[in-house]
Scaffold this motif. Structure first.
Motif, PDB file in Angstrom:
ATOM      1  N   VAL A 106      42.357 -45.538  71.237  1.00  0.00           N
ATOM      2  CA  VAL A 106      42.451 -44.285  71.891  1.00  0.00           C
ATOM      3  C   VAL A 106      44.057 -44.379  72.770  1.00  0.00           C
ATOM      4  CG1 VAL A 106      42.017 -42.686  73.765  1.00  0.00           C
ATOM      5  CG2 VAL A 106      40.166 -43.660  72.277  1.00  0.00           C
ATOM      6  N   GLU A 107      44.166 -45.614  73.459  1.00  0.00           N
ATOM      7  CA  GLU A 107      45.332 -45.859  74.130  1.00  0.00           C
ATOM      8  C   GLU A 107      46.859 -46.088  73.131  1.00  0.00           C
ATOM      9  OE1 GLU A 107      45.677 -48.995  77.043  1.00  0.00           O
ATOM     10  OE2 GLU A 107      43.376 -48.806  77.359  1.00  0.00           O
ATOM     11  N   VAL A 108      46.364 -46.800  72.000  1.00  0.00           N
ATOM     12  CA  VAL A 108      47.255 -46.906  70.830  1.00  0.00           C
ATOM     13  C   VAL A 108      47.839 -45.561  70.247  1.00  0.00           C
ATOM     14  CG1 VAL A 108      48.012 -47.699  68.564  1.00  0.00           C
ATOM     15  CG2 VAL A 108      46.981 -49.461  70.339  1.00  0.00           C
ATOM     16  N   LYS A 109      46.959 -44.470  70.071  1.00  0.00           N
ATOM     17  CA  LYS A 109      47.160 -43.154  69.499  1.00  0.00           C
ATOM     18  C   LYS A 109      47.932 -42.526  70.604  1.00  0.00           C
ATOM     19  CE  LYS A 109      43.498 -42.594  65.981  1.00  0.00           C
ATOM     20  NZ  LYS A 109      42.853 -43.899  66.002  1.00  0.00           N
ATOM     21  N   ALA A 110      47.682 -42.632  71.907  1.00  0.00           N
ATOM     22  CA  ALA A 110      48.045 -41.856  72.917  1.00  0.00           C
ATOM     23  C   ALA A 110      49.691 -42.392  73.070  1.00  0.00           C
ATOM     24  CB  ALA A 110      47.492 -42.001  74.186  1.00  0.00           C
ATOM     25  N   LYS A 111      50.042 -43.857  73.003  1.00  0.00           N
ATOM     26  CA  LYS A 111      51.357 -44.014  73.126  1.00  0.00           C
ATOM     27  C   LYS A 111      52.080 -43.729  71.958  1.00  0.00           C
ATOM     28  CE  LYS A 111      51.471 -46.290  76.935  1.00  0.00           C
ATOM     29  NZ  LYS A 111      52.551 -45.220  77.834  1.00  0.00           N
ATOM     30  N   GLU A 112      51.395 -43.777  70.531  1.00  0.00           N
ATOM     31  CA  GLU A 112      52.342 -43.303  69.594  1.00  0.00           C
ATOM     32  C   GLU A 112      52.637 -41.828  69.774  1.00  0.00           C
ATOM     33  OE1 GLU A 112      51.243 -43.670  64.643  1.00  0.00           O
ATOM     34  OE2 GLU A 112      49.623 -43.130  65.917  1.00  0.00           O
ATOM     35  N   ALA A 113      52.001 -40.923  70.268  1.00  0.00           N
ATOM     36  CA  ALA A 113      51.904 -39.574  70.602  1.00  0.00           C
ATOM     37  C   ALA A 113      53.206 -39.504  71.736  1.00  0.00           C
ATOM     38  CB  ALA A 113      50.840 -38.770  71.081  1.00  0.00           C
ATOM     39  N   GLU A 114      53.180 -40.205  72.536  1.00  0.00           N
ATOM     40  CA  GLU A 114      54.273 -40.465  73.483  1.00  0.00           C
ATOM     41  C   GLU A 114      55.590 -40.735  72.758  1.00  0.00           C
ATOM     42  OE1 GLU A 114      54.856 -42.900  77.511  1.00  0.00           O
ATOM     43  OE2 GLU A 114      52.828 -42.310  77.196  1.00  0.00           O
ATOM     44  N   CYS A 115      55.595 -41.566  71.846  1.00  0.00           N
ATOM     45  CA  CYS A 115      56.905 -41.759  71.163  1.00  0.00           C
ATOM     46  C   CYS A 115      57.430 -40.781  70.301  1.00  0.00           C
ATOM     47  CB  CYS A 115      56.598 -43.107  70.384  1.00  0.00           C
ATOM     48  SG  CYS A 115      56.256 -44.700  71.201  1.00  0.00           S
ATOM     49  N   HIS A 116      56.429 -40.342  69.771  1.00  0.00           N
ATOM     50  CA  HIS A 116      57.122 -39.066  68.789  1.00  0.00           C
ATOM     51  C   HIS A 116      57.420 -37.933  69.931  1.00  0.00           C
ATOM     52  CE1 HIS A 116      54.006 -40.482  65.553  1.00  0.00           C
ATOM     53  NE2 HIS A 116      55.118 -40.996  65.521  1.00  0.00           N
ATOM     54  N   GLN A 117      57.025 -37.757  70.980  1.00  0.00           N
ATOM     55  CA  GLN A 117      57.334 -36.842  71.884  1.00  0.00           C
ATOM     56  C   GLN A 117      58.687 -36.936  72.407  1.00  0.00           C
ATOM     57  OE1 GLN A 117      54.564 -36.040  75.159  1.00  0.00           O
ATOM     58  NE2 GLN A 117      55.750 -34.463  75.861  1.00  0.00           N
ATOM     59  N   ALA A 118      58.893 -38.296  72.722  1.00  0.00           N
ATOM     60  CA  ALA A 118      60.303 -38.681  73.395  1.00  0.00           C
ATOM     61  C   ALA A 118      61.101 -38.427  72.154  1.00  0.00           C
ATOM     62  CB  ALA A 118      59.991 -40.246  73.771  1.00  0.00           C
ATOM     63  N   ALA A 119      60.963 -38.741  70.811  1.00  0.00           N
ATOM     64  CA  ALA A 119      61.889 -38.595  69.915  1.00  0.00           C
ATOM     65  C   ALA A 119      62.146 -37.357  69.573  1.00  0.00           C
ATOM     66  CB  ALA A 119      61.289 -39.458  68.672  1.00  0.00           C
ATOM     67  N   GLY A 120      61.092 -36.358  69.827  1.00  0.00           N
ATOM     68  CA  GLY A 120      61.088 -34.829  69.603  1.00  0.00           C
ATOM     69  C   GLY A 120      60.709 -34.429  68.108  1.00  0.00           C
ATOM     70  N   HIS A 121      60.054 -35.589  67.453  1.00  0.00           N
ATOM     71  CA  HIS A 121      59.542 -35.441  66.043  1.00  0.00           C
ATOM     72  C   HIS A 121      58.852 -36.500  65.703  1.00  0.00           C
ATOM     73  CE1 HIS A 121      62.370 -37.961  63.890  1.00  0.00           C
ATOM     74  NE2 HIS A 121      63.349 -37.513  64.731  1.00  0.00           N
ATOM     75  N   VAL A 122      57.809 -36.199  64.564  1.00  0.00           N
ATOM     76  CA  VAL A 122      57.052 -37.475  64.163  1.00  0.00           C
ATOM     77  C   VAL A 122      57.888 -38.376  63.244  1.00  0.00           C
ATOM     78  CG1 VAL A 122      55.116 -37.939  62.736  1.00  0.00           C
ATOM     79  CG2 VAL A 122      54.894 -36.149  64.343  1.00  0.00           C
ATOM     80  N   PHE A 123      57.898 -39.683  63.387  1.00  0.00           N
ATOM     81  CA  PHE A 123      58.408 -40.717  62.612  1.00  0.00           C
ATOM     82  C   PHE A 123      57.486 -41.959  62.527  1.00  0.00           C
ATOM     83  CE2 PHE A 123      59.813 -42.121  66.581  1.00  0.00           C
ATOM     84  CZ  PHE A 123      60.027 -43.358  66.638  1.00  0.00           C
ATOM     85  N   ASN A 124      58.121 -42.541  61.518  1.00  0.00           N
ATOM     86  CA  ASN A 124      57.045 -44.205  61.340  1.00  0.00           C
ATOM     87  C   ASN A 124      57.647 -44.833  62.405  1.00  0.00           C
ATOM     88  OD1 ASN A 124      55.883 -46.099  60.412  1.00  0.00           O
ATOM     89  ND2 ASN A 124      56.419 -46.259  58.223  1.00  0.00           N
ATOM     90  N   LEU A 125      56.806 -45.601  63.369  1.00  0.00           N
ATOM     91  CA  LEU A 125      56.933 -46.236  64.439  1.00  0.00           C
ATOM     92  C   LEU A 125      57.159 -47.680  63.787  1.00  0.00           C
ATOM     93  CD1 LEU A 125      56.419 -43.832  66.218  1.00  0.00           C
ATOM     94  CD2 LEU A 125      55.268 -45.485  67.567  1.00  0.00           C
ATOM     95  N   GLY A 126      56.724 -48.090  62.590  1.00  0.00           N
ATOM     96  CA  GLY A 126      56.737 -49.121  62.018  1.00  0.00           C
ATOM     97  C   GLY A 126      57.906 -49.616  61.411  1.00  0.00           C
ATOM     98  N   SER A 127      58.743 -48.503  60.960  1.00  0.00           N
ATOM     99  CA  SER A 127      59.934 -48.619  60.123  1.00  0.00           C
ATOM    100  C   SER A 127      61.139 -48.791  60.914  1.00  0.00           C
ATOM    101  CB  SER A 127      60.073 -47.251  59.287  1.00  0.00           C
ATOM    102  OG  SER A 127      61.363 -47.206  58.768  1.00  0.00           O
ATOM    103  N   ASN A 128      61.795 -49.960  61.015  1.00  0.00           N
ATOM    104  CA  ASN A 128      62.778 -50.097  61.582  1.00  0.00           C
ATOM    105  C   ASN A 128      64.095 -49.139  61.406  1.00  0.00           C
ATOM    106  OD1 ASN A 128      61.929 -52.077  63.532  1.00  0.00           O
ATOM    107  ND2 ASN A 128      62.261 -53.665  61.932  1.00  0.00           N
ATOM    108  N   PRO A 129      64.411 -49.116  60.152  1.00  0.00           N
ATOM    109  CA  PRO A 129      65.436 -47.931  59.911  1.00  0.00           C
ATOM    110  C   PRO A 129      65.178 -46.407  60.280  1.00  0.00           C
ATOM    111  CG  PRO A 129      64.864 -49.096  57.646  1.00  0.00           C
ATOM    112  CD  PRO A 129      63.741 -49.635  58.978  1.00  0.00           C
ATOM    113  N   GLN A 130      64.037 -46.043  60.229  1.00  0.00           N
ATOM    114  CA  GLN A 130      63.690 -44.743  61.166  1.00  0.00           C
ATOM    115  C   GLN A 130      63.812 -44.936  62.413  1.00  0.00           C
ATOM    116  OE1 GLN A 130      60.013 -42.494  59.760  1.00  0.00           O
ATOM    117  NE2 GLN A 130      60.264 -43.483  57.640  1.00  0.00           N
TER     118      GLN A 130
END
Length: 415
Positions: free
Chosen positions: A48-72
């Motif tokens: 649950v915490e991992v999913k919440a952090k993932e959502a936090e990252c997307h919110q900070a970026a302003g859109h959804v992207f692949n957190l595991g992709s260094n180029p993105q």
């Protein structure tokens, strides 16, 4: 043996490494019991915490992207958010841990901060929460494998699972330890060297201020804060103690002003001033650092109190970065390596004492400066006393070796 004699290592092999083989073999065979259900509950919570952090990252970026992709990730950080490129790798701008920490601290990047937490949680989940249950043998226990000659300092390492990387101070690290349990009618007993590397630094550097503090059993970080900031130890505040603790633990690793400023979020000028004041009060340590590097350049190696050597050819490298890394390794190895030797001596002493007293208690794990036992309820007090006595008396140093012990049904309760 001829090569060992020439390198001055035969004594170490005969008295420490070879006698340790049967002890490690018994520990691997014993294994440690894992409560898979307990770990499962932790895993669900972390999910649950991992999913919440993932959502936090997307919110900070302003859109959804692949957190595991260094180029993105690089595109979001450097092109969209216009953050400065601090380091480049072979494939483009770096997004490694060190870079993210600097972006979070120095440039107040919300995304970098959330990413650090996301990566930390994801790594622990994949390394331990998802993997540990798959490593449980038919006897319900996990049997790690120890490696005696895998590290440059002589520290033991372990694999399948690697138990050395479970974080000690984090809440999640404690949750993982809670799943390591004793059999019915038994308790886990933890015996841990207290601040062993700082004690060894005091002994090896022969610094009078540090030696006095340990002999008086003072709070070493408060004492250091008092020395650095020129206040009475009882007047040291939390922030001053935090600075002193970072310096104390960092000095033995060749901590620079840049490193200290990054860790504490203070200016480099301020960090330089703190380090300078530290060395003014602890002159013996500055001398040790300078002498160790100088001697290593001349003879080509550094060694522990017990003669374990690490070759240091990189000290003469024309590449400044390589040479500086070698200097830090030269400063640290005699301390960390001696701590490793002490732990191995402790394991032999504890094993001998358990056999001599004909106890049923078994040594299960060795992690960092800690030994973990499984003791029948009736033997717990005896084992606590035995561990403290055996571990504290393996060496005669200028400062006392201190051992903390605890016991409980789980590793978390014992620690």
């Amino acid at each position: 043996w001829k090569e060992l004699e020439l390198g001055g290592l035969a004594e170490l092999a005969r008295t420490l490494e070879l006698p340790l083989l049967p002890v490690l073999a018994r520990m691997e065979r014993e294994g440690v019991k894992l409560d898979v259900a307990e770990l499962g509950r932790t895993s669900e919570r972390v999910d649950v915490e991992v999913k919440a952090k993932e959502a936090e990252c997307h919110q900070a970026a302003g859109h959804v992207f692949n957190l595991g992709s260094n180029p993105q990730l690089a595109q979001v950080l450097y092109e969209e958010q216009k953050l400065p490129i601090l380091k480049r790798g072979k494939t483009g701008p770096s997004t490694d841990q060190e870079v993210l920490e600097k972006l979070a601290e120095e440039h107040d990047s919300v995304l970098a901060r959330a990413l650090i937490e996301y990566r930390g949680l994801s790594k622990l989940k994949s390394t331990y929460l998802d993997t540990l249950p798959t490593l449980v043998a038919k006897d319900g226990r996990i049997h790690t494998t120890y490696h005696q000659a895998a590290t440059a300092t002589g520290r033991l390492s372990s694999s399948d699972p690697n138990l050395q990387n479970i974080p000690i101070r984090s809440e999640l690290g404690r949750e993982i330890r809670r799943a390591f349990v004793a059999e019915a009618g038994h308790q886990l007993v933890s015996a841990d060297y207290s601040q062993v590397e700082l004690r060894l630094l005091a002994h090896i550097a022969e610094d009078p201020v540090l030696i006095e503090a340990f002999r008086n059993d003072e709070d070493i970080h408060s004492r250091t804060a008092a020395e650095i900031f020129g206040v009475d130890p009882k007047d040291v505040d939390r922030e001053q103690r935090r600075v002193a603790k970072t310096v104390n633990f960092g000095i033995a690793y060749g901590l620079s002003a840049h490193g200290l400023s990054t860790r504490l979020g203070i200016s480099q000028e301020n960090a330089r001033d703190v380090i300078e004041r530290y060395f003014t009060r602890y002159a013996g340590i500055r001398q040790y650092l300078e002498d160790t590097v100088e001697k290593a350049r001349k003879v080509g190696y550094v060694e522990t109190l017990y003669g374990r050597r690490r070759l240091m050819g990189d000290l003469l490298s024309k590449n400044r970065g390589v040479a500086q890394a070698a200097e830090r390794a030269a400063i640290n190895m005699p301390i960390q390596g001696t701590a490793a030797d002490l732990m191995k001596k402790a394991m032999l002493a504890v094993d001998a004492a358990l056999r001599e007293q004909k106890l049923k208690t078994r040594v299960l794990l060795q992690v960092h400066d800690e030994l973990l036992f499984e003791a029948p309820d009736a033997e717990v007090d005896a084992v606590k006393a035995l561990a403290v006595k055996s571990m504290a008396s393996v060496a005669e140093l200028k400062v006392p070796l201190k051992v903390d012990v605890g016991a409980g049904r789980s590793w978390a309760d014992a620690h």
